[in-house]
Scaffold this active site. Structure first.
Site, PDB file in Angstrom:
ATOM      1  N   PRO A 192      10.036  -4.836   1.010  1.00  0.00           N
ATOM      2  CA  PRO A 192      11.031  -4.589   2.060  1.00  0.00           C
ATOM      3  C   PRO A 192      10.380  -4.391   3.420  1.00  0.00           C
ATOM      4  CG  PRO A 192      10.730  -2.627   0.713  1.00  0.00           C
ATOM      5  CD  PRO A 192       9.962  -3.723   0.042  1.00  0.00           C
ATOM      6  N   LYS A 249       0.848  -1.190   0.000  1.00  0.00           N
ATOM      7  CA  LYS A 249       0.000   0.000   0.000  1.00  0.00           C
ATOM      8  C   LYS A 249       0.880   1.234   0.000  1.00  0.00           C
ATOM      9  CE  LYS A 249       0.864   1.154   4.510  1.00  0.00           C
ATOM     10  NZ  LYS A 249       1.588   2.389   4.938  1.00  0.00           N
ATOM     11  N   GLY A 251       4.162  -4.348   4.220  1.00  0.00           N
ATOM     12  CA  GLY A 251       4.454  -5.716   3.817  1.00  0.00           C
ATOM     13  C   GLY A 251       4.030  -6.771   4.817  1.00  0.00           C
ATOM     14  N   ASP A 283      -2.614  -1.632  10.478  1.00  0.00           N
ATOM     15  CA  ASP A 283      -2.780  -1.620   9.022  1.00  0.00           C
ATOM     16  C   ASP A 283      -3.459  -2.877   8.478  1.00  0.00           C
ATOM     17  OD1 ASP A 283      -1.607   0.852   8.785  1.00  0.00           O
ATOM     18  OD2 ASP A 283       0.317   0.121   8.023  1.00  0.00           O
ATOM     19  N   SER A 337       1.947  -6.483   7.380  1.00  0.00           N
ATOM     20  CA  SER A 337       0.502  -6.418   7.594  1.00  0.00           C
ATOM     21  C   SER A 337      -0.248  -7.065   6.443  1.00  0.00           C
ATOM     22  CB  SER A 337       0.060  -4.957   7.749  1.00  0.00           C
ATOM     23  OG  SER A 337       0.637  -4.369   8.891  1.00  0.00           O
ATOM     24  N   SER A 338       0.215  -6.826   5.221  1.00  0.00           N
ATOM     25  CA  SER A 338      -0.433  -7.411   4.052  1.00  0.00           C
ATOM     26  C   SER A 338      -0.277  -8.928   4.050  1.00  0.00           C
ATOM     27  CB  SER A 338       0.143  -6.809   2.772  1.00  0.00           C
ATOM     28  OG  SER A 338      -0.581  -7.229   1.638  1.00  0.00           O
ATOM     29  N   GLY A 354       7.415   1.042   5.059  1.00  0.00           N
ATOM     30  CA  GLY A 354       6.239   1.900   5.069  1.00  0.00           C
ATOM     31  C   GLY A 354       5.187   1.522   4.051  1.00  0.00           C
TER      32      GLY A 354
END
Length: 289
Positions: A99, A16, A106, A141, A108-109, A103
């Protein structure tokens, strides 16, 4: 109803971007109150899941510096087991491209993709709202990635309103520094009183790419010179360059993919640069209702 699959392969976990990020206050418990627009992009980690009958959760790929028990993916799977009493386990493989400390969400996704995929693999059929409430226990997130589409976010990031965004291709640069989020939020110089925004300030217009700012950016630039240098370089090509999240990645939107690719091709070799197209919906949005 069709039976649940025994494996799910090639499950994407998209990154995101925060098109802007305003810190508008602070709760008594120390959490910061935010307003932001989340934009999904097609830069993804990829996860593979195989169902196990013995209840074990096995991460079959090694991630340097991240023990399996601390991995958000394993924590998400364990939470889903605990909440549902599911007797199944899973073999989980992760192809890591995003990475850490960038920010772009990654970890959280990855956790959200695990919840979505295992919800289907284990035949649980939990509704999206339930998955989002579980996701919030893993990180602020995570609910966004379960929400399924681009969003205007408030609160600590969990109060989400769908938003239509203009098509764009983004140049995203990772300056190869790792930024711990708490370090930025705890800085005494952080702006914490930006005036509130209302969603009608940017109805699906190009203005959203130029709207507001990232309140965390000034602190990150001061602490990490490489972020400041990457932003200065990218501003040669776009005045809209800014940082996403708490860093370290920076980005700029372009109307045409060829234009973005031409800029990405010039990114200095000491940084990682790429083009990423904006998405309207999460690739696994159909895994929950």
């Amino acid at each position: 109803m069709p039976s649940a699959p025994t494996e799910l392969r090639d499950c994407p976990a998209p990154a995101k971007l925060n098109l802007f990020l305003h810190v508008v206050g602070r709760r008594p418990d120390g959490y910061h109150l935010l307003q932001t627009v989340f934009q999904l992009i097609d830069w993804c980690d990829t996860l593979h899941f195989g169902r196990r009958a013995d209840g074990r959760l096995v991460r079959t790929t090694d991630i340097p510096g991240v023990p399996a028990d601390e991995d958000l993916v394993i924590r998400a799977a364990r939470l889903l087991q605990a909440e549902t009493g599911c007797a199944y386990g899973a073999d989980i493989a992760l192809e890591k491209r995003l990475p850490m400390g960038g920010g772009i969400g990654g970890g959280s996704s990855d956790a959200a993709t695990a919840l979505l995929a295992l919800n289907r693999l284990w035949g649980l059929d939990l509704p999206r709202a339930k998955l989002m409430s579980l996701g919030l226990r893993l990180g602020a997130d995570v609910p966004f990635f379960l929400f399924g589409q681009n969003a205007f976010a408030e609160g600590i990031g969990e109060a989400l309103t769908p938003i239509a965004l203009p098509p764009a291709t983004f140049v995203v640069i990772h300056p190869r520094v790792h930024v711990p989020t708490p370090e930025i939020f705890s800085d005494e110089g952080l702006t914490r009183n930006t005036p509130l925004t209302i969603i009608t300030d940017f109805p699906d217009q190009q203005i959203v790419f130029a709207y507001g700012r990232n309140d965390l950016q000034a602190v990150a630039e001061r602490k990490y010179g490489e972020i400041a240098r990457a932003l200065a370089w990218l501003r040669q090509f776009s005045p809209l360059a800014r940082m996403t999240g708490s860093g370290a990645c920076v980005f700029a939107p372009f109307d045409r993919a060829e234009q973005a690719q031409a800029v990405a091709d010039q990114v200095p070799s000491e940084w990682e640069g790429r083009c990423a197209a904006g998405l309207t919906h999460h690739p696994l949005a159909m895994f929950a209702v």
